[in-house]
Design a protein around this motif. Structure first.
Motif, PDB file in Angstrom:
ATOM      1  N   ILE A   1     -60.003  42.104   9.547  1.00 26.73           N
ATOM      2  CA  ILE A   1     -60.096  41.784  10.827  1.00 26.73           C
ATOM      3  C   ILE A   1     -58.957  42.015  11.645  1.00 26.73           C
ATOM      4  O   ILE A   1     -57.917  41.391  11.391  1.00 26.73           O
ATOM      5  CB  ILE A   1     -60.839  40.393  11.470  1.00 26.73           C
ATOM      6  CG1 ILE A   1     -62.160  40.037  10.760  1.00 26.73           C
ATOM      7  CG2 ILE A   1     -61.031  40.315  12.858  1.00 26.73           C
ATOM      8  CD1 ILE A   1     -63.034  41.030  10.757  1.00 26.73           C
TER       9      ILE A   1
ATOM     10  N   SER B   1     -57.655  42.213  27.008  1.00 29.34           N
ATOM     11  CA  SER B   1     -57.942  42.662  25.542  1.00 29.34           C
ATOM     12  C   SER B   1     -58.692  43.709  25.104  1.00 29.34           C
ATOM     13  O   SER B   1     -58.340  44.339  24.122  1.00 29.34           O
ATOM     14  CB  SER B   1     -58.671  41.512  25.245  1.00 29.34           C
ATOM     15  OG  SER B   1     -59.089  41.541  23.693  1.00 29.34           O
TER      16      SER B   1
ATOM     17  N   SER C   1     -54.192  37.894  12.593  1.00 26.74           N
ATOM     18  CA  SER C   1     -53.613  36.802  13.272  1.00 26.74           C
ATOM     19  C   SER C   1     -53.439  35.643  12.146  1.00 26.74           C
ATOM     20  O   SER C   1     -53.715  35.514  11.143  1.00 26.74           O
ATOM     21  CB  SER C   1     -54.402  36.513  14.412  1.00 26.74           C
ATOM     22  OG  SER C   1     -55.906  36.079  13.770  1.00 26.74           O
TER      23      SER C   1
ATOM     24  N   MET D   1     -62.021  31.866  16.476  1.00 26.76           N
ATOM     25  CA  MET D   1     -62.150  33.100  15.592  1.00 26.76           C
ATOM     26  C   MET D   1     -61.560  32.863  14.154  1.00 26.76           C
ATOM     27  O   MET D   1     -62.194  33.536  13.315  1.00 26.76           O
ATOM     28  CB  MET D   1     -61.900  34.386  16.289  1.00 26.76           C
ATOM     29  CG  MET D   1     -62.598  34.639  17.594  1.00 26.76           C
ATOM     30  SD  MET D   1     -64.486  34.931  17.609  1.00 26.76           S
ATOM     31  CE  MET D   1     -64.512  36.303  16.508  1.00 26.76           C
ATOM     32  N   GLN D   2     -60.261  32.534  14.278  1.00 27.72           N
ATOM     33  CA  GLN D   2     -59.528  32.379  13.053  1.00 27.72           C
ATOM     34  C   GLN D   2     -60.383  31.437  12.402  1.00 27.72           C
ATOM     35  O   GLN D   2     -60.366  31.861  10.664  1.00 27.72           O
ATOM     36  CB  GLN D   2     -58.159  31.929  13.285  1.00 27.72           C
ATOM     37  CG  GLN D   2     -57.325  32.869  14.193  1.00 27.72           C
ATOM     38  CD  GLN D   2     -57.352  32.897  15.605  1.00 27.72           C
ATOM     39  OE1 GLN D   2     -58.411  32.381  15.860  1.00 27.72           O
ATOM     40  NE2 GLN D   2     -56.366  33.485  16.105  1.00 27.72           N
TER      41      GLN D   2
ATOM     42  N   ILE E   1     -61.335  43.240  16.876  1.00 30.08           N
ATOM     43  CA  ILE E   1     -62.151  42.449  17.970  1.00 30.08           C
ATOM     44  C   ILE E   1     -61.279  42.328  19.020  1.00 30.08           C
ATOM     45  O   ILE E   1     -60.266  42.418  19.220  1.00 30.08           O
ATOM     46  CB  ILE E   1     -62.368  41.206  17.158  1.00 30.08           C
ATOM     47  CG1 ILE E   1     -61.083  40.258  17.015  1.00 30.08           C
ATOM     48  CG2 ILE E   1     -63.299  41.220  15.974  1.00 30.08           C
ATOM     49  CD1 ILE E   1     -61.170  38.973  16.556  1.00 30.08           C
TER      50      ILE E   1
ATOM     51  N   GLY F   1     -60.233  34.180  20.631  1.00 33.50           N
ATOM     52  CA  GLY F   1     -59.330  34.905  19.686  1.00 33.50           C
ATOM     53  C   GLY F   1     -58.051  34.334  19.307  1.00 33.50           C
ATOM     54  O   GLY F   1     -57.401  34.714  18.518  1.00 33.50           O
ATOM     55  N   GLU F   2     -57.369  33.461  20.327  1.00 30.92           N
ATOM     56  CA  GLU F   2     -56.158  33.124  20.404  1.00 30.92           C
ATOM     57  C   GLU F   2     -56.015  31.688  20.205  1.00 30.92           C
ATOM     58  O   GLU F   2     -54.827  31.218  20.004  1.00 30.92           O
ATOM     59  CB  GLU F   2     -55.370  33.819  21.690  1.00 30.92           C
ATOM     60  CG  GLU F   2     -53.881  33.555  21.592  1.00 30.92           C
ATOM     61  CD  GLU F   2     -52.964  34.412  22.727  1.00 30.92           C
ATOM     62  OE1 GLU F   2     -51.676  34.284  22.642  1.00 30.92           O
ATOM     63  OE2 GLU F   2     -53.745  34.779  23.284  1.00 30.92           O
TER      64      GLU F   2
ATOM     65  N   THR G   1     -51.276  36.450  19.877  1.00 29.24           N
ATOM     66  CA  THR G   1     -52.022  37.739  19.921  1.00 29.24           C
ATOM     67  C   THR G   1     -51.497  38.389  21.362  1.00 29.24           C
ATOM     68  O   THR G   1     -52.360  38.272  22.207  1.00 29.24           O
ATOM     69  CB  THR G   1     -53.671  37.444  19.978  1.00 29.24           C
ATOM     70  OG1 THR G   1     -53.924  36.857  20.924  1.00 29.24           O
ATOM     71  CG2 THR G   1     -54.031  37.140  18.451  1.00 29.24           C
TER      72      THR G   1
ATOM     73  N   ASN H   1     -57.231  41.401  14.938  1.00 31.03           N
ATOM     74  CA  ASN H   1     -57.647  40.537  16.009  1.00 31.03           C
ATOM     75  C   ASN H   1     -56.666  40.919  17.549  1.00 31.03           C
ATOM     76  O   ASN H   1     -55.563  40.928  17.412  1.00 31.03           O
ATOM     77  CB  ASN H   1     -57.026  39.077  15.721  1.00 31.03           C
ATOM     78  CG  ASN H   1     -57.525  38.095  16.881  1.00 31.03           C
ATOM     79  OD1 ASN H   1     -57.838  38.513  18.030  1.00 31.03           O
ATOM     80  ND2 ASN H   1     -57.480  36.899  16.873  1.00 31.03           N
TER      81      ASN H   1
ATOM     82  N   GLN I   1     -57.654  38.388   8.026  1.00 31.03           N
ATOM     83  CA  GLN I   1     -57.359  38.649   9.360  1.00 31.03           C
ATOM     84  C   GLN I   1     -55.834  38.830   9.956  1.00 31.03           C
ATOM     85  O   GLN I   1     -54.976  38.286   9.120  1.00 31.03           O
ATOM     86  CB  GLN I   1     -58.058  37.699  10.382  1.00 31.03           C
ATOM     87  CG  GLN I   1     -57.408  36.291  10.106  1.00 31.03           C
ATOM     88  CD  GLN I   1     -58.021  35.208  10.611  1.00 31.03           C
ATOM     89  OE1 GLN I   1     -58.693  35.197  11.822  1.00 31.03           O
ATOM     90  NE2 GLN I   1     -58.503  34.051  10.093  1.00 31.03           N
TER      91      GLN I   1
END
Length: 324
Positions: A78, A19, A105, A92-93, A8, A87-88, A291, A80, A103
């Motif tokens: 996933i 990213s 992360s 998303m987590q 992602i 995402g950070e 991330t 990340n 995932q």
């Protein structure tokens, strides 16, 4: 049987384009003998799979699946590579935790905590982690310049509380420039952190879980050609990044121990990259990234290379640990 890995990338913040670069590097170096890699781009408007012909295929958010030639594809893990929200910062987590998809992360709470600079520093202070004197400010709150300067002094740093890549950061030398710096930071976030200036050697320390062990990577020394390690210094060659850092054995031992301690105290997993400034031999924490950048030029890959870990190995170990 090869695992399906969704990389992602993108996100909703100013770090979107950075990213994308990180995600494409992961895609390039991921071991094709072990993994089927898929680039998944996350934007505010849509989530989609980007194939090798750069054709977009919309993603089904209910189970995070895609369709290729009429066949549904689900993901085993996933990867990340999103810097900034979502995402950070834990969004998303939490989503992947609900879907029960592994995932690379850290978990959602730890991501949200580390992304919020002032909450992170507040949480770590009871553990003896040294940091700069700080003043917190929210959008709409009265700006008391005298109170700010009395607490943090000059020069000081005005930062967006929840942003990365030095977006929304200004170094303020004169009180009359404080208001403009706050306005600049509010473009990125409605929470501000204003910190005292720490005059010392700046270093970055990567921590990963490698072969089941929490591993501290070689330390990078950062020398900016600009007034501080800003966006230009980070991404436009206006800095020197020296790995291993030219610091004493005492400093190296202390900062590595501190980075590992923070990783364990916070219950992190996957990658972290912590930034410190030395005052004498004591490392003062600036922030923790969960991330970090993953391009060939980024700090964490530089540190891994110095440790003898290739990009393919670095990315592989993150997936192995997530699946474990």
């Amino acid at each position: 049987m090869k695992k399906n890995i969704a990389i992602i990338m993108g996100g909703y913040s100013s770090e979107h384009h950075i990213s994308i670069k990180s995600g494409n590097v992961v895609y390039k170096y991921l071991d094709t003998k072990k993994y089927n890699a898929y680039r998944i781009v996350i934007t505010k408007e849509k989530w989609f799979y980007l194939d090798d012909a750069n054709m977009e295929h919309l993603l089904q958010k209910s189970d995070f699946s895609i369709k290729i030639n009429g066949k549904k594809v689900l993901f085993d893990c996933i990867f990340n590579a999103i810097h900034g929200t979502p995402g950070e910062d834990g969004l998303m987590q939490a989503y992947f935790e609900l879907l029960k998809i592994p995932q690379t992360s850290c978990n959602h709470y730890e991501a949200a905590l580390t992304f919020n600079k002032r909450d992170l520093l507040s949480a770590l202070k009871p553990y003896g982690i040294l940091c700069a004197t700080s003043y917190f400010l929210n959008k709409g709150q009265k700006i008391d310049e005298e109170a700010i300067i009395n607490k943090v002094g000059l020069p000081c740093f005005v930062k967006a509380n929840r942003a990365g890549s030095s977006y929304g950061i200004s170094k303020v030398h004169k009180q009359e420039d404080l208001n403009a710096a706050i306005t600049n930071a509010l473009k990125e976030d409605n929470q501000i952190i204003i910190e005292s200036f720490l005059d010392g050697t700046e270093v970055s320390v990567g921590v990963i879980t490698h072969n089941k062990e929490v591993t501290v990577l070689p330390v990078t020394e950062i020398i900016s050609e600009n007034d501080f390690f800003d966006f230009e210094a980070k991404y436009m060659g206006k800095s020197q990044e020296i790995t291993p850092a030219r610091i004493s054995e005492t400093q190296e031992s202390k900062v590595k121990e501190m980075a590992k301690y923070i990783y364990k105290v916070l219950g992190l997993k996957g990658y972290s990259r912590s930034e410190f400034i030395f005052i004498g031999d004591e490392p003062y924490l600036l922030e923790v990234n969960t991330t970090p950048g993953l391009t060939e030029e980024s700090l964490l890959p530089q540190q891994a290379k110095t440790a003898g870990i290739t990009l393919s190995e670095l990315f592989d170990t993150a997936i192995v640990e997530a699946l474990r």
